[in-house]
Scaffold this motif. Structure first.
Motif, PDB file in Angstrom:
ATOM      1  N   HIS A  10       0.907  -1.052   0.001  1.00 23.19           N
ATOM      2  CA  HIS A  10      -0.234   0.325  -0.001  1.00 23.19           C
ATOM      3  C   HIS A  10       1.181   1.281  -0.176  1.00 23.19           C
ATOM      4  O   HIS A  10       0.530   1.689  -0.629  1.00 23.19           O
ATOM      5  N   VAL A  11       2.117   1.590   0.857  1.00 22.38           N
ATOM      6  CA  VAL A  11       2.452   2.790   1.058  1.00 22.38           C
ATOM      7  C   VAL A  11       1.777   3.520   1.366  1.00 22.38           C
ATOM      8  O   VAL A  11       2.621   4.790   0.334  1.00 22.38           O
ATOM      9  N   ASN A  12       0.300   3.576   1.862  1.00 20.59           N
ATOM     10  CA  ASN A  12      -0.231   4.873   0.897  1.00 20.59           C
ATOM     11  C   ASN A  12      -1.101   4.572   2.530  1.00 20.59           C
ATOM     12  O   ASN A  12      -2.262   4.256   1.890  1.00 20.59           O
ATOM     13  N   PRO A  13      -1.797   5.568   3.366  1.00 16.97           N
ATOM     14  CA  PRO A  13      -3.147   5.365   4.377  1.00 16.97           C
ATOM     15  C   PRO A  13      -4.144   5.444   2.595  1.00 16.97           C
ATOM     16  O   PRO A  13      -5.150   4.889   3.543  1.00 16.97           O
ATOM     17  N   ALA A  14      -3.697   6.543   2.128  1.00 15.32           N
ATOM     18  CA  ALA A  14      -5.138   6.919   0.831  1.00 15.32           C
ATOM     19  C   ALA A  14      -5.292   5.571   0.287  1.00 15.32           C
ATOM     20  O   ALA A  14      -6.454   4.940  -0.201  1.00 15.32           O
ATOM     21  N   VAL A  15      -4.490   4.635  -0.017  1.00 15.47           N
ATOM     22  CA  VAL A  15      -4.692   3.313  -0.573  1.00 15.47           C
ATOM     23  C   VAL A  15      -5.413   2.157   0.099  1.00 15.47           C
ATOM     24  O   VAL A  15      -5.335   1.720  -0.258  1.00 15.47           O
ATOM     25  N   THR A  16      -4.930   2.406   2.241  1.00 16.25           N
ATOM     26  CA  THR A  16      -5.207   1.203   2.725  1.00 16.25           C
ATOM     27  C   THR A  16      -6.758   1.751   2.884  1.00 16.25           C
ATOM     28  O   THR A  16      -7.466   0.669   2.887  1.00 16.25           O
ATOM     29  N   PHE A  17      -7.115   2.558   2.809  1.00 14.45           N
ATOM     30  CA  PHE A  17      -8.233   3.319   2.789  1.00 14.45           C
ATOM     31  C   PHE A  17      -9.262   2.813   1.728  1.00 14.45           C
ATOM     32  O   PHE A  17     -10.768   2.984   1.770  1.00 14.45           O
ATOM     33  N   GLY A  18      -8.938   2.657   0.496  1.00  7.28           N
ATOM     34  CA  GLY A  18      -9.617   2.282  -0.591  1.00  7.28           C
ATOM     35  C   GLY A  18     -10.243   1.457  -0.557  1.00  7.28           C
ATOM     36  O   GLY A  18     -10.753   1.001  -0.962  1.00  7.28           O
ATOM     37  N   ALA A  19      -8.586   0.917   0.266  1.00  5.98           N
ATOM     38  CA  ALA A  19      -8.771  -0.883   0.085  1.00  5.98           C
ATOM     39  C   ALA A  19      -9.511  -1.525   1.581  1.00  5.98           C
ATOM     40  O   ALA A  19     -10.468  -2.510   1.222  1.00  5.98           O
ATOM     41  N   PHE A  20      -9.805  -0.488   2.515  1.00  3.60           N
ATOM     42  CA  PHE A  20     -10.883  -0.970   3.469  1.00  3.60           C
ATOM     43  C   PHE A  20     -12.779  -1.247   2.833  1.00  3.60           C
ATOM     44  O   PHE A  20     -13.002  -1.531   2.809  1.00  3.60           O
ATOM     45  N   LEU A  21     -13.161   0.563   2.194  1.00  4.32           N
ATOM     46  CA  LEU A  21     -13.765   0.884   1.524  1.00  4.32           C
ATOM     47  C   LEU A  21     -14.144  -0.139   0.256  1.00  4.32           C
ATOM     48  O   LEU A  21     -15.437  -1.187   0.392  1.00  4.32           O
ATOM     49  N   GLY A  22     -13.797  -1.187  -0.527  1.00  2.29           N
ATOM     50  CA  GLY A  22     -13.449  -2.114  -1.299  1.00  2.29           C
ATOM     51  C   GLY A  22     -13.868  -3.572  -0.319  1.00  2.29           C
ATOM     52  O   GLY A  22     -14.193  -4.518  -1.359  1.00  2.29           O
ATOM     53  N   GLY A  23     -13.661  -3.266   0.522  1.00  2.00           N
ATOM     54  CA  GLY A  23     -13.769  -4.635   1.730  1.00  2.00           C
ATOM     55  C   GLY A  23     -12.482  -5.568   1.244  1.00  2.00           C
ATOM     56  O   GLY A  23     -12.085  -6.742   1.252  1.00  2.00           O
ATOM     57  N   ASN A  24     -11.037  -5.386   1.280  1.00  2.00           N
ATOM     58  CA  ASN A  24      -9.654  -5.686   1.336  1.00  2.00           C
ATOM     59  C   ASN A  24      -8.918  -5.885   2.044  1.00  2.00           C
ATOM     60  O   ASN A  24      -8.095  -6.466   1.535  1.00  2.00           O
ATOM     61  N   ILE A  25      -9.302  -5.339   2.984  1.00  2.00           N
ATOM     62  CA  ILE A  25      -8.984  -5.196   4.163  1.00  2.00           C
ATOM     63  C   ILE A  25      -9.230  -4.864   5.547  1.00  2.00           C
ATOM     64  O   ILE A  25     -10.455  -4.424   5.370  1.00  2.00           O
TER      65      ILE A  25
END
Length: 252
Positions: free
Chosen positions: A83-98
């Motif tokens: 991810h290397v980015n809190p925004a990417v992590t947040f996006g992954a969370f919203l898609g149910g990927n984390i």
């Protein structure tokens, strides 16, 4: 959007070995990325007498961040997803990927990695200041917010298309390159206006070490909004609601 896929997780998850290894991978990847990106700006300033705001400095920043992110994503991809980015992590969370719990663990690791990288740079350069992100003359916070939203949308949309989408196939092998390229391109587009962060952790490290917090909220709110829009659009239109399988490449 497939809201049913969003998962909170449990506190126990944060102590699992695989989660801790993933967080450590995020910490190391962020340290590599920020050390290369922030360090390139400091080196350019030293060599050109504070010329990082020149066109040549902008190109140098784009190349350093693009190359650095390519490596940082690649080395973490098999462990944490890179991810290397809190925004990417947040996006992954919203898609149910984390899960939310693992996402918080990633955020902590990413921010710490950025801070440690800036501290190492300050020590290694004999006390030179790490440059915090700031707005250029004539650029309002709302201008900068739009820049950060649009640029981060492009970044997270690229992440979804090349790394998250289950239909990505062999495209997944070039995900780190594509992600590095979009960040480099966005720096060329927005770097002269607000520094083109697209990454709250990248902004957080220099802000902590230099203790400069002017308009810092822009570099969190903008990327998080952009990431959310990208995740919702891609997940809802191209993943969650896909009515058919992708056509074989021989068909077109």
């Amino acid at each position: 959007m497939a809201i049913y896929r969003i998962a909170m997780g449990t506190p126990v998850e944060a102590s699992r070995p695989d989660a801790l290894r993933a967080a450590l991978a995020e910490f190391i990847s962020m340290l590599i990325f920020v050390f290369a990106g922030e360090g390139s700006g400091m080196a350019f300033n030293k060599l050109t007498d504070n010329g990082s705001s020149t066109p040549a400095g902008l190109v140098a920043a784009a190349l350093a961040h693009g190359f650095g992110l390519f490596v940082a994503v690649a080395v973490g991809a098999n462990i944490s997803g890179g991810h290397v980015n809190p925004a990417v992590t947040f996006g992954a969370f919203l898609g149910g990927n984390i899960t939310l719990m693992r996402g918080i663990l990633y955020w902590i690791a990413q921010c710490l990695g950025s801070v440690v990288a800036c501290l190492l740079l300050k020590f290694a350069t004999g006390g030179l200041e790490t440059s915090g992100f700031s707005l250029s003359s004539g650029v309002s916070v709302w201008n900068a917010l739009v820049f950060e939203i649009v640029m981060t949308f492009g970044l997270v949309y690229t992440v979804y298309a090349t790394a998250v989408d289950p239909k990505k196939g062999n495209l997944g092998t070039i995900a780190p390159i594509a992600i590095g390229f979009i960040v480099g391109a966005n720096i060329l587009a927005g770097g002269a206006f607000d520094g083109a962060s697209m990454n709250p952790a990248v902004s957080f490290g220099p802000a902590v070490v230099s203790w400069s917090w002017a308009n810092h909220w822009v570099y969190w709110l903008g990327p998080l909004i952009g990431a959310a829009i990208a995740a919702i659009v891609y997940d809802n239109i191209f993943i969650g609601q896909s009515p058919h399988e992708q056509l074989p490449t021989t068909d077109y």
